[in-house]
Structures are given as C-alpha cells and as structure tokens.
Design an enzyme around this catalytic site. Structure first.
Site, PDB file in Angstrom:
ATOM      1  N   LYS A 209      27.803 -20.855  58.149  1.00  0.00           N
ATOM      2  CA  LYS A 209      28.572 -19.707  57.680  1.00  0.00           C
ATOM      3  C   LYS A 209      27.604 -18.635  57.213  1.00  0.00           C
ATOM      4  CE  LYS A 209      31.784 -18.765  53.835  1.00  0.00           C
ATOM      5  NZ  LYS A 209      32.679 -19.367  52.823  1.00  0.00           N
TER       6      LYS A 209
ATOM      7  N   LYS B  29      31.041 -19.505  61.148  1.00  0.00           N
ATOM      8  CA  LYS B  29      32.007 -18.758  60.335  1.00  0.00           C
ATOM      9  C   LYS B  29      31.356 -17.529  59.727  1.00  0.00           C
ATOM     10  CE  LYS B  29      34.709 -19.100  56.069  1.00  0.00           C
ATOM     11  NZ  LYS B  29      35.186 -19.979  54.981  1.00  0.00           N
TER      12      LYS B  29
ATOM     13  N   ASP C 278      32.635 -25.692  51.524  1.00  0.00           N
ATOM     14  CA  ASP C 278      31.705 -24.619  51.849  1.00  0.00           C
ATOM     15  C   ASP C 278      30.575 -24.657  50.825  1.00  0.00           C
ATOM     16  OD1 ASP C 278      33.839 -24.043  53.517  1.00  0.00           O
ATOM     17  OD2 ASP C 278      33.633 -21.866  53.294  1.00  0.00           O
TER      18      ASP C 278
END
Lengths: 313, 290
Positions: free
Chosen positions: A213, A249, A150
């Site tokens: 995300k 996400k 991430d």
C-alpha cells in the site's frame, strides 16, 4: 517463506542489502512521463460505467481520525453496504478501514454483508513503537475480528539501511495477523526516491505481504501515479520470479472519479486484467466514493447530480 | 481595424472563459467567431461545453459558503469595488459596447455609466435588504420570532442576448448582492463585454468562483444547467422563449427557483424583483423569553 525460486536473500542483512540494491534503478523521468501519458486516456460510456462500478467495489472506505466515534463508524458501514440507497444496483465497497479499537463496532455493523473490516495497526501512522507494542496492536485488531491488517513499515529503519529489521518486523506482524490479510504501507511520501519505493516494495513482498500500500494518507504527497507505476512493476516482476501474486493499494489523495479511472488504466496497462479485481487492487479513500456516486448518477440519469443526492460524511 | 503607420504587429486577443477565478480555454477546445453589428469580425471567443458548465458549477458551489457567510456590509464593499474598477476602464467598456451592440459612442458611454451605477445601487442594497424583506414577527408569547433573508445558493444565469453589458450587470449584481454565487452564460452573439467584465471581477476583490462566465451557445448549455442537481436557481432572462418551456420543466423536476425568460428595459429602475428572487426566508423562534 514463499520466495519461490529466488535465492534465500533474507538470510542476513548483507545479502538482503545486496539484493535490494541490485534491483535496477528507476528511470524517474521515464516513469513520470509514462504516468502522464497514461493519464490522458479517455474512458467513455460503457467502459466508464464499468470502471466506476469496479472502482466502487475496490474501495477501502476509510476513516482514520482522532475524532472517530462508534456512531461515525456505523454510518460509514451503512454507506459501505449500500453506497447509494436510491440505486440498489450500486456495488458494495470492498472493506471499511478503521483504527483497531473500532473494529468490533464495524464488524457488528457490517454483519454478514461480505464487506471486510480492515484495521490499521503497528503504531499507525508513524510506526514508532517497539515490536512488542506493534504485535500487541495487531493481535488486538485480529482478535476483535479484523479481516485485513494495514501495517506501516519502520521508515526510520528503512532509510538508515536496516533492511533486515524491517523485514523481520513484517514477518512477525504477518504471523501475528494470521488469518487476516496483511497490507504493508510503504509511506512512499517519506521514502524520497523511486528507487527506495521499488526496494521497499520488494522487501515487503519478500516478507510475505499480501498487499503493498502506498501511504497512510497522513503524509503529503500520498498516492501518485508514478509511485503506483513503480509498485505495479514490482508486483509484476515479483510474480514473474516467484509465481506469487501480490495486491496493490494506493491510498490518500485520490478524490475524483477521473483520478480513480486513471489508476485503473495504469493497472491494466502495467500488470493486466488479472489485477483488476478487489482481491488484487484497492483504493484507500473516503471522499472518492462520493464523487464516484455522483458520476454514476450522471451516467444513469443523464444529468449532473449534486451533493444533496448522496450521503455526506 | 486600420493598421497604424508604424509596422507594428496586431496584438490580437484570444478570449477565454472565466471559471473559478481563472481564465481557462474551453475544455472542448472550440471557439467561435464574434462579429460586430455590421457583420465584420471582432474576435474569437471560447465556445464552452457542458463540461465547462459542470466545472463552473463546482467552482460556484465551492465559493458559496464563503460568499454567503461574508457580512452584508463586506459584500457591499466588494460590489462597490467592482464599480470602482469598471470606472477606471470606462473607455474600454464603451468601445466594447459600441462594437458589440452597434450603438454610437455616446449611447455606449451612457450605457457603461448606467452599468457602473447599477453596481453601486446593488452595493447599497446588500446591508439593507434584510430590513425590507425580513421581519420581527409578532407572536402570542414573550418570544422573538424573526424572519431573515438567506441566499439561495448557486444561480445559473442566462444573460440578456441584446444588452451585453448593462443587461449582464443587471442580472449578475443582484445574485451577488444577496450572497448567492452564479454561473453566467454570456450573450451568445455579443459576449465580449462579458469577458471584459470577467477581467474586472478577477481584479476587484470578488472571491474566485463567485461569478463564473461562460461564452458559447446558450441553447446548448442551458439544458445542462437547468437539469443540474447542484444548481439551486435559474434566471432564464436571455433564454430562447421557445426553449424556455422545456427549461422550466427541467428546472421544476429538481425544484429550482426560476425567473422566467424576457428582457425588461434595463435603463429603468430595477426594483427588488431580481434581488428577492435569489433569497429564501428563514424564520426562527428565539428559544428564550425575555
């Protein structure tokens, strides 16, 4: 580059800017009204059961505190494998999300359970470091066994219009993180407008992100439904023009089952069932799992459960 | 109610629940008509649902650490403050009690006075109960061994059906005095004094969520509270005696403390029964000798 049928928009700063600023503007009032309207949907009985189990299987169970210890990560991993020890039918979560230095611990604790290890990298959460440091951070996590990375984008560069710099950073991190999946954190709470969210989403997808995300969870507001709507529309349009599917996400601030179900409704109504799987949609959350387990126990037993009946972390 | 001579519109009150320091409508949107002793219409009250009960338990649980952690002295001050605020609204309470219970103004007034005195009585007990039920236990060594009372947690209270104010205060005040928080199902047919008490609690230093008052059908909501895993105790006082057996069975299933159904004479000395019912005893060794 896999931008498919899109023209080579990333050949220089000017063409990238022209492309991103050429994206249609977001109707702010419309997006917020649509999000509010979809969140009034009532999901009951068997649909609710399905939604809760699906939401559990989509969770990236996260701990990103300065005070994280190997012991805490091992606890979290045990919970990721068996969220409700009293009910073996409870699905596993999708992944455990930790800082890079704890990847090895998580990897060992998860073993061959199939639960992935995601690591935050690139000077998370601020992204304020040189590219060399960011790449080293990423390679470190991958070498320790991370299945997913991430990364955060450089919001300073994005907001001052240096899109190509952000683009090239994502491309470089993507190369450094192979074979791990790359999730790109836009930190929408710092992007100020929905137009910027749409541009950042496209920028990340053009740079070959596997997932986009919303947030680090360190900035408020984090994941909101209108922002999710904008991002879902971006992945839908991106697939329509390039044929490549990108996951989404939301992370930060999703704490209740009701919230999670609203997100699933939004996914279903915006991009359809193809995204309703842990391969394409994840929740970045920590306390959400507890509430999902309480609701799951309520549905299974018929009475309200309490925090004494789940593991608190 | 007779219309005043001037053509003023009636300002009719819509009664609501009291949950987490706020006054929400029932999640279900339901209401029911409340009538006085002679059967004439008084007002509409919110008819709480199981989800309102669930929300109330969440609010009570959230408020518990703060209330239990407050010093006994501070809890006494807060309870006394409730008495003060009620004193300022004596006339309103007397009118509510007279309408709800169908008693004379004189009886209603004396009931309100007793209810206010009951708050003062329990306010006094907050920092004295530990001396009465706690102990420094004698042990065979140069150590301290202390037993101290601790609050039980979240208590569900089925308020008395007939005594709408005095009975209500007599079951709620001991929960608070001991440091527990509560979810109260007000008297089904006489809920209005309870709602007014909620308005008093909201403006008298009682932290939000310490008392949550639901109006509605006791028989409908009680099973959800008896089965609820996050409720530590239940006072079946105003529950239907026939349903009480089933409620006790549900409560036993999750090891709740239970006070059985039945209404005593609320005007007599309450004693320590209800106060000690919502206390646990913790016994600790002092690890160092002297």
């Amino acid at each position: 580059m896999s931008t498919g049928t899109l023209p080579d928009v990333s050949r220089d700063d000017a063409s990238l800017r022209a492309f991103l600023h050429g994206l249609p503007g977001v109707d702010q009032v419309g997006a917020e009204a649509r999000a509010a309207m979809l969140s009034t949907r009532s999901i009951k009985t068997t649909s609710k059961q399905w939604a809760i189990d699906t939401a559990i299987s989509m969770i990236d169970l996260t701990t990103l505190e300065g005070a994280d210890t190997p012991g805490k990560v091992r606890n979290l991993c045990a919970k990721a494998r068996r969220p409700d020890p009293g009910d073996p039918t409870t699905p596993q979560v999708a992944a455990v999300c930790v800082y890079g230095d704890l990847v090895a611990t998580a990897k060992e604790a998860l073993g061959d359970s199939g639960v992935h290890v995601a690591a935050v990298a690139t000077a998370f959460p601020s992204g304020r470091a040189s590219l060399t440091v960011k790449l080293a951070d990423t390679k470190d996590a991958v070498a320790a066994g991370a299945d997913e990375i991430d990364m955060v984008i450089d919001r300073g560069a994005f907001l001052s219009g240096r899109y190509l710099q952000v683009f090239e950073e994502i491309v470089a991190v993507k190369q450094a993180s192979a074979p791990a999946h790359l999730k790109v954190i836009l930190e929408t709470g710092e992007l100020a407008t929905y137009d910027n969210v749409r541009r950042a989403a496209w920028l990340a997808m053009l740079a070959d992100a596997d997932f986009i995300k919303t947030s680090t969870g360190k900035i408020s507001p984090a994941a909101t439904l209108p922002v999710l709507l904008v991002m879902l529309e971006a992945v839908r349009d991106f697939r329509a023009s390039t044929g490549r599917q990108v996951g989404v996400k939301p992370a930060g601030g999703i704490r209740t089952s009701k919230d999670a179900i609203r997100h699933l409704v939004m996914v279903n109504e915006t991009v359809g069932e193809e995204w309703l799987s842990p391969d394409w949609f994840r929740f970045g959350a920590s306390t959400l799992l507890n509430d999902l387990l309480l609701q799951r126990q309520k549905l299974a037993t018929g009475h309200y459960s309490g925090p004494d009946y789940i593991t608190l972390d | 109610m007779p219309r005043p001579a001037t053509s003023r519109l009636d300002v009719r009150k819509t009664y609501k629940l009291y949950v987490g320091g706020a006054f929400p409508r029932s999640e279900s949107g339901r209401t029911y008509a409340v009538v006085d002793g002679k059967g004439s219409f008084l007002a509409n009250a919110a008819q709480g649902s199981r989800k309102d009960a669930r929300d109330a338990v969440v609010a009570a649980r959230k408020a518990f650490p703060g209330w239990a952690g407050a010093t006994a002295y501070n809890r006494g001050q807060v309870l006394y403050r409730v008495a003060e605020v009620m004193e300022g609204r004596r006339e309103q309470f007397a009118a509510e009690v007279a309408a709800a219970e169908g008693v004379t103004a004189r009886v209603a007034q004396s009931t309100v006075d007793t209810a206010i005195d009951r708050w003062v009585w329990y306010a006094g007990w907050t920092d004295k109960i530990a001396q009465v039920v706690g102990n420094a236990n004698p042990v065979a060594g140069p150590y301290f061994n202390l037993s101290v009372p601790e609050p039980t947690g979240v208590v569900a209270v089925l308020a008395p059906q007939r005594s709408a104010l005095l009975g209500l205060v007599s079951v709620v005040a001991p929960v608070l005095a001991g440091g527990s928080t509560c979810v109260v199902l007000a008297s089904e047919d006489r809920p209005l004094p309870a709602v007014v008490l909620g308005e008093v609690l909201a403006t008298s230093d009682v932290p939000a969520g310490v008392v949550n008052i639901l109006t509605g059908r006791t028989a409908e909501l009680a099973p959800w509270l008896a089965e609820h895993r996050d409720v530590n105790a239940i006072d079946l006082c105003g529950g239907d005696p026939e349903q009480a057996v089933e409620l006790e069975r549900s409560a036993a299933d999750n090891i709740k403390r239970v006070l059985r159904a039945g209404e005593p004479d609320w005007t007599s000395d309450p004693g320590l029964l209800r106060l000690t019912a919502w206390l646990e005893t913790k016994t600790v060794w002092h690890p160092m000798g002297v």
